[in-house]
Design a protein around this motif. Structure first.
Motif, PDB file in Angstrom:
ATOM      1  N   ALA A  57     -26.763   6.843  12.570  1.00 50.11           N
ATOM      2  CA  ALA A  57     -25.425   6.495  13.296  1.00 50.11           C
ATOM      3  C   ALA A  57     -24.736   5.458  12.577  1.00 50.11           C
ATOM      4  O   ALA A  57     -23.491   5.502  12.151  1.00 50.11           O
ATOM      5  N   ARG A  58     -25.580   4.553  12.072  1.00 53.71           N
ATOM      6  CA  ARG A  58     -25.051   3.306  11.062  1.00 53.71           C
ATOM      7  C   ARG A  58     -24.369   3.896   9.716  1.00 53.71           C
ATOM      8  O   ARG A  58     -23.507   3.626   9.265  1.00 53.71           O
ATOM      9  N   LEU A  59     -25.098   4.881   9.116  1.00 51.68           N
ATOM     10  CA  LEU A  59     -24.288   5.632   8.129  1.00 51.68           C
ATOM     11  C   LEU A  59     -23.193   6.135   8.121  1.00 51.68           C
ATOM     12  O   LEU A  59     -22.141   6.075   7.309  1.00 51.68           O
ATOM     13  N   ASN A  60     -23.250   7.018   9.291  1.00 50.68           N
ATOM     14  CA  ASN A  60     -21.978   7.830   9.630  1.00 50.68           C
ATOM     15  C   ASN A  60     -20.730   6.768   9.866  1.00 50.68           C
ATOM     16  O   ASN A  60     -19.600   6.891   9.500  1.00 50.68           O
ATOM     17  N   ILE A  61     -21.098   5.634  10.572  1.00 55.45           N
ATOM     18  CA  ILE A  61     -19.962   4.839  10.751  1.00 55.45           C
ATOM     19  C   ILE A  61     -19.439   3.909   9.564  1.00 55.45           C
ATOM     20  O   ILE A  61     -18.113   3.967   9.328  1.00 55.45           O
ATOM     21  N   ALA A  62     -20.614   3.708   8.517  1.00 50.35           N
ATOM     22  CA  ALA A  62     -19.864   3.214   7.331  1.00 50.35           C
ATOM     23  C   ALA A  62     -19.073   4.223   6.530  1.00 50.35           C
ATOM     24  O   ALA A  62     -18.326   3.882   5.894  1.00 50.35           O
ATOM     25  N   ARG A  63     -19.540   5.513   6.676  1.00 52.65           N
ATOM     26  CA  ARG A  63     -18.825   6.621   5.829  1.00 52.65           C
ATOM     27  C   ARG A  63     -17.525   6.727   6.462  1.00 52.65           C
ATOM     28  O   ARG A  63     -16.524   7.056   5.506  1.00 52.65           O
ATOM     29  N   ALA A  64     -17.356   6.816   7.848  1.00 57.51           N
ATOM     30  CA  ALA A  64     -16.171   6.965   8.383  1.00 57.51           C
ATOM     31  C   ALA A  64     -15.196   5.930   8.039  1.00 57.51           C
ATOM     32  O   ALA A  64     -14.015   6.059   7.739  1.00 57.51           O
ATOM     33  N   GLN A  65     -15.549   4.532   8.022  1.00 58.27           N
ATOM     34  CA  GLN A  65     -14.736   3.447   7.698  1.00 58.27           C
ATOM     35  C   GLN A  65     -14.370   3.636   6.131  1.00 58.27           C
ATOM     36  O   GLN A  65     -13.000   3.374   5.975  1.00 58.27           O
ATOM     37  N   ALA A  66     -15.180   3.860   5.268  1.00 61.32           N
ATOM     38  CA  ALA A  66     -15.030   3.831   4.094  1.00 61.32           C
ATOM     39  C   ALA A  66     -14.289   5.077   3.608  1.00 61.32           C
ATOM     40  O   ALA A  66     -13.114   4.802   2.816  1.00 61.32           O
ATOM     41  N   LEU A  67     -14.214   6.221   4.068  1.00 62.07           N
ATOM     42  CA  LEU A  67     -13.253   7.355   3.804  1.00 62.07           C
ATOM     43  C   LEU A  67     -11.829   7.223   4.297  1.00 62.07           C
ATOM     44  O   LEU A  67     -11.006   7.652   4.067  1.00 62.07           O
ATOM     45  N   SER A  68     -11.877   6.524   5.646  1.00 64.46           N
ATOM     46  CA  SER A  68     -10.470   6.591   6.008  1.00 64.46           C
ATOM     47  C   SER A  68      -9.690   5.563   5.289  1.00 64.46           C
ATOM     48  O   SER A  68      -8.408   5.747   5.037  1.00 64.46           O
ATOM     49  N   ARG A  69     -10.387   4.593   4.688  1.00 65.20           N
ATOM     50  CA  ARG A  69      -9.707   3.559   3.712  1.00 65.20           C
ATOM     51  C   ARG A  69      -9.204   4.111   2.642  1.00 65.20           C
ATOM     52  O   ARG A  69      -8.210   3.988   1.831  1.00 65.20           O
ATOM     53  N   SER A  70     -10.326   5.173   2.007  1.00 68.36           N
ATOM     54  CA  SER A  70     -10.107   5.659   0.759  1.00 68.36           C
ATOM     55  C   SER A  70      -9.057   6.713   0.977  1.00 68.36           C
ATOM     56  O   SER A  70      -8.242   7.111  -0.069  1.00 68.36           O
ATOM     57  N   PHE A  71      -8.703   7.461   1.960  1.00 70.22           N
ATOM     58  CA  PHE A  71      -7.513   8.305   2.414  1.00 70.22           C
ATOM     59  C   PHE A  71      -6.307   7.599   2.079  1.00 70.22           C
ATOM     60  O   PHE A  71      -5.244   8.386   1.643  1.00 70.22           O
ATOM     61  N   VAL A  72      -6.226   6.166   2.469  1.00 71.87           N
ATOM     62  CA  VAL A  72      -4.996   5.434   2.224  1.00 71.87           C
ATOM     63  C   VAL A  72      -4.570   5.510   0.709  1.00 71.87           C
ATOM     64  O   VAL A  72      -3.375   5.712   0.312  1.00 71.87           O
ATOM     65  N   LEU A  73      -5.660   5.487   0.001  1.00 65.44           N
ATOM     66  CA  LEU A  73      -5.572   5.455  -1.500  1.00 65.44           C
ATOM     67  C   LEU A  73      -5.114   6.645  -2.205  1.00 65.44           C
ATOM     68  O   LEU A  73      -4.266   6.859  -3.125  1.00 65.44           O
ATOM     69  N   THR A  74      -6.082   7.576  -1.736  1.00 62.13           N
ATOM     70  CA  THR A  74      -5.962   8.966  -2.633  1.00 62.13           C
ATOM     71  C   THR A  74      -5.072  10.015  -1.984  1.00 62.13           C
ATOM     72  O   THR A  74      -4.669  10.843  -2.479  1.00 62.13           O
ATOM     73  N   GLY A  75      -5.111   9.719  -0.359  1.00 64.72           N
ATOM     74  CA  GLY A  75      -4.212  11.086   0.179  1.00 64.72           C
ATOM     75  C   GLY A  75      -4.812  12.162   0.216  1.00 64.72           C
ATOM     76  O   GLY A  75      -4.183  13.353   0.490  1.00 64.72           O
ATOM     77  N   ASN A  76      -6.420  12.192  -0.382  1.00 71.53           N
ATOM     78  CA  ASN A  76      -6.948  13.696  -0.338  1.00 71.53           C
ATOM     79  C   ASN A  76      -7.264  13.818   1.306  1.00 71.53           C
ATOM     80  O   ASN A  76      -8.157  13.291   1.958  1.00 71.53           O
ATOM     81  N   PRO A  77      -6.970  14.987   1.587  1.00 69.65           N
ATOM     82  CA  PRO A  77      -7.295  15.587   3.115  1.00 69.65           C
ATOM     83  C   PRO A  77      -8.880  15.789   3.383  1.00 69.65           C
ATOM     84  O   PRO A  77      -9.084  15.668   4.453  1.00 69.65           O
ATOM     85  N   ARG A  78      -9.533  15.815   2.109  1.00 69.95           N
ATOM     86  CA  ARG A  78     -10.853  16.244   2.267  1.00 69.95           C
ATOM     87  C   ARG A  78     -11.628  14.665   3.121  1.00 69.95           C
ATOM     88  O   ARG A  78     -12.555  14.792   3.558  1.00 69.95           O
ATOM     89  N   ASP A  79     -10.899  13.685   2.314  1.00 66.01           N
ATOM     90  CA  ASP A  79     -11.563  12.569   2.878  1.00 66.01           C
ATOM     91  C   ASP A  79     -11.268  12.131   4.338  1.00 66.01           C
ATOM     92  O   ASP A  79     -12.242  11.766   4.978  1.00 66.01           O
ATOM     93  N   ALA A  80     -10.036  12.647   4.615  1.00 67.91           N
ATOM     94  CA  ALA A  80      -9.730  12.385   6.128  1.00 67.91           C
ATOM     95  C   ALA A  80     -10.627  13.289   6.945  1.00 67.91           C
ATOM     96  O   ALA A  80     -11.198  12.986   8.073  1.00 67.91           O
TER      97      ALA A  80
END
Length: 836
Positions: A57-80
């Motif tokens: 659960a902790r890992l998935n929370i961290a991954r969701a938070q990191a990839l949502s912010r990465s989506f802002v920078l990359t715009g990669n739909p796969r990150d979202a």
């Protein structure tokens, strides 16, 4: 002694009871310990699962938070997409944790707090992803900057939960280790007690050794009884040996190791030694076919001690002896049977030659006389000669049937595999039996046949023999003025040919054996019809060898319908020539398609191959290729007329000698127009076409290059047969006789012949030896085998035709010789040969 034995038994019994009681108690305790250990282990596994789920659960929370912010920078739909999946998994894991720790309120509280924080984080993530998807990057960055960092609070709750589960895990692992230590002590105690019980039992058993003396006395008594049983067994074996020795056939008993264990007196006589000497011999030295435990059936070769051998029929059986398998082999010497078979074969061969040859002369001579070849004869004499001729035919049929049955039984009946057209074969059989039908005042009628050509592989003579048998039976058993119905139907890949008579039908009690040898119904009216009862048996063997079936059924309205099936070949296109097709070719020049088709069918029925053209220009072009042996011309053609075509054909050296048959509605007008010009037309035929006259014209076209009568070398040691053959072909050919193999070779060395007729059985060797001499000649002569022996596949490909004495009537012999002289029957090897 008995008191001592009782004490030993008591001690052993008490030891066993104590041992069982101890192990029962130990087993119960062990079961309790194992159940406790299982519960402890389950708790440990549960704690490990909770910890693993927390980290997921902790890992998935961290991954969701990191990839949502990465989506802002990359715009990669796969990150979202991954961020959203991780958010869903994190939520699921928190729900799983709440369920897994439902029995611990403190843990449930911690996970509820973590779930609230997680919800805030995920809502912020969703807002960031939604802004980016809407193209509002500034808004998404603003949300990132303005969002409170909830990660420390979430980690605090998670670390508290992990610490609690880790403490529980340590406690449960300690409990598991304690359980394992208790089990180890228990097992040690069980082992010690087991050793004690074993020592006690060993002491008790040692006491029983003192009872051996009594047991020895008991064993001595048992030995005496066994010796008595052995003497009884020996007497039984001697009786069995006497019974085996009385058998006339050799009998061997062979062990599983292949060694002879028993042999009767007949074995000694068969192998040339005393029967006792065979015992202990390896069976492979006597009968190699039995080596390795084989159990052959039928006939094997048996070897005597002196190295000689003899054929033997063997039968084997298996039985158990002393717990091992053994074989009983019964041998029967086949030497005498082989000698009798050889005598039978020699007798059949003698009958084949000594009966067929004179019968050929008798039937041929009578046929010629009855046909008027010897001039007019008085009516009374003619009537007697007709009776003699008819009965000679019956005698010939009887001899042929007996010889065919012998070939079927010995497996020596050979078959050709020629490409045949079923409809033409049926028509030919009907035409051959017309005289027999007229004799019984019946008519053959083909009521059904397919429009397309039906091709098959088979022996034309043998299938014609089957058809002749069915047609003659139907004519014989039908009343006068009846119609024998013949039908051809196709079922899948098979053709079904049926022949229906209008007789009294087949008696019920006779139907099951109608295809057996010498089978005839017993009714007096059937007996009066004559016959050997072999025809249907032979027909069944022939059809089955062709891959078909034969049978019969009562016909509606009375009578019987006999039928047989044959496998068909795949149909070839009508315009395609068969591979290796060497038939003579006719070019048909006719603009009317119906007339052209009719002409083609008539011509191909006579053994020619026909090509059709519609105008004179095309005909002239094709004729100049030199591929055609004759040509038919219609005088009324579009464009260039037939008269002009004929003049141009004769003016061209390539077609100047091409035989031409005029087939036209204005044939006679054209004949008058060309009268006086040397155009050498074979015949002028008016429409509608007369098939017989067309056949005669084609025959004359095939003879155009011949000058004078043909010259035939007839290699035959029977003067009567030579005279009969000479009388049959007196108008077409001159016969040069050669009465031995040596004389035949000498005649071949002197000159060339238009045809060589060979009898197989000659005084100084086989007539087949001439085939090698003839094959070496260029061009080589066509060869006709005319012998009392049936044709063999070993030389069938080296000859042009083969006829059997007594199976061939005058008309068939005359037709075959004429066709061979004229080249209508082609060389089966496809090589060059002499032709006229």
């Amino acid at each position: 002694m008995e008191k001592l034995l009782g004490s030993v038994r008591s001690i052993v019994l008490l030891a066993i009871l104590g041992f069982l009681l101890f192990f029962g108690a130990a087993g119960w305790l062990g079961k309790q310990f194992l159940a406790d250990n299982a519960r402890t282990q389950a708790r440990v596994d549960h704690t490990n699962l909770v910890i693993a789920t927390i980290y997921e659960a902790r890992l998935n929370i961290a991954r969701a938070q990191a990839l949502s912010r990465s989506f802002v920078l990359t715009g990669n739909p796969r990150d979202a997409a991954v961020a959203e999946d991780s958010a869903r998994l994190a939520t699921d894991k928190l729900l799983d944790l709440r369920s897994l720790t439902a029995d611990n309120p403190d843990q449930v509280r911690r996970f509820d707090d973590a779930a609230v924080i997680t919800e805030q984080i995920l809502v912020t993530n969703d807002r960031i992803i939604a802004s980016v998807r809407q193209g509002d990057l500034d808004g998404a960055q603003a949300i990132v900057r303005g969002a409170a960092d909830q990660a420390p609070a979430f980690r605090a709750r998670i670390e508290e939960a992990v610490a609690t589960e880790t403490a529980l895990l340590a406690e449960r692992q300690d409990a598991t280790e304690a359980t394992l230590r208790r089990i180890a002590w228990l097992l040690g105690g069980v082992a010690a007690l087991a050793a004690l019980c074993g020592l006690l039992a060993a002491w008790a058993l040692s006491r029983q050794v003192r009872t051996d003396q009594k047991r020895y006395r008991e064993l001595e008594q048992a030995k005496l009884e066994s010796d008595a049983a052995a003497r009884a067994l020996a007497e039984s074996q001697a009786q069995l040996q006497a019974m085996l020795d009385s058998a006339r056939d050799p009998i061997l008993v062979v062990g599983q190791d292949g060694v002879v264990g028993l042999a009767n007196r007949a074995c000694g006589e068969a192998f040339g030694v005393a029967a006792g000497e065979l015992v202990g011999t390896d069976i492979s030295a006597l009968a190699p076919a039995l080596a390795g435990g084989a159990q052959p059936t039928g006939e094997v070769t048996v070897t005597r001690r002196d190295g000689s051998s003899f054929p033997a029929e063997i039968s084997t059986g298996v039985f158990e002896r002393d717990g091992h398998a053994a074989s009983v082999c019964i041998l029967r010497d086949m030497t005498e049977r082989h000698r009798l078979d050889q005598l039978k074969n020699e007798f059949v061969s003698t009958v084949s030659h000594e009966l067929r040859t004179p019968l050929t002369s008798i039937r041929g001579s009578l046929g010629l006389i009855v046909a008027g070849a010897a001039g007019a004869i008085p009516d009374k004499a003619k009537s007697l000669l007709e009776i003699a001729h008819k009965n000679s035919e019956r005698l010939v049929g009887l001899v042929n049937d007996i010889l065919d049955i012998e070939k079927i039984e010995s497996g020596r009946m050979e078959f050709r595999h020629d490409r045949l057209e079923v409809g033409a074969l049926v028509d030919q059989a009907i035409e051959m039996n017309q005289a027999y039908a007229a004799q019984h005042r019946v008519e053959y009628w083909v009521s059904a046949r397919p429009d397309a050509a039906l091709l098959m592989l088979g022996d034309a003579d043998r299938i014609t023999q089957v058809l002749t048998n069915l047609l003659s039976n139907a004519a014989k058993f039908s009343p006068a003025d009846a119609v024998v119905d013949v039908a051809i139907h196709v079922f899948g890949h098979f053709v079904r040919i049926s022949v229906r008579d209008h007789g009294a039908g087949i008696p019920e009690e006779f139907r099951s054996r109608i295809f057996q040898r010498f089978a005839q119904a017993d009714a007096s009216d059937v007996r009066r019809k004559g016959g050997t009862g072999l025809g249907l048996s032979i027909a069944k063997a022939i059809i089955e060898r062709h891959g078909g079936r034969i049978g019969f059924e009562p016909a509606e309205g009375g009578g019987t319908r006999f039928w047989f099936t044959l496998p068909l070949l795949a149909e070839a296109p009508e315009s395609a020539a068969l591979p290796g097709d060497t038939r003579r070719r006719v070019l048909i020049c006719e603009d009317d398609p119906d007339v052209a088709t009719l002409l083609g069918l008539m011509i191909e029925q006579d053994g020619w191959r026909a090509d059709i053209v519609r105008d004179a220009e095309t005909a002239l072009e094709k004729a100049r290729t030199g591929q055609y042996d004759a040509m038919t011309v219609d005088l009324l053609l579009p464009g260039m007329d037939g008269i002009t075509l004929i003049r141009q054909l004769r003016a061209d050296p390539a077609t100047a000698d091409l035989p031409i048959v005029v087939v036209s509605a204005t044939a006679q007008d054209g004949k008058r127009e060309l009268n006086g010009d040397a155009f050498n037309i074979v015949d002028w035929l008016d429409k509608p076409i007369e098939q017989l006259r067309l056949r005669t014209a084609l025959r004359q076209a095939g003879l155009r290059s011949r000058s004078g009568r043909a010259c035939i070398l007839h290699v035959e040691d029977d003067d009567d047969v030579i005279k009969v053959v000479g009388a049959i072909v007196r108008d077409e050919a001159e016969i040069v006789p050669a009465r031995s193999l040596q004389e035949g070779r000498a005649k071949l060395a002197q000159r060339r012949f238009d045809l060589v007729i060979i009898d197989v059985g000659l005084p100084d060797g086989s007539g087949l030896d001439l085939l090698e001499t003839i094959s070496a000649r260029t061009p080589r002569e066509p060869v006709l085998i005319f012998s009392a022996q049936d044709s063999s596949a070993s030389y069938a490909s080296a000859v042009s035709a083969s006829l059997v004495k007594s199976r061939t009537d005058n008309e068939q012999l005359h037709q075959t010789i004429t066709d061979l002289i004229n080249g209508l029957i082609q060389d089966k090897q496809g090589g060059p040969r002499h032709g006229r």
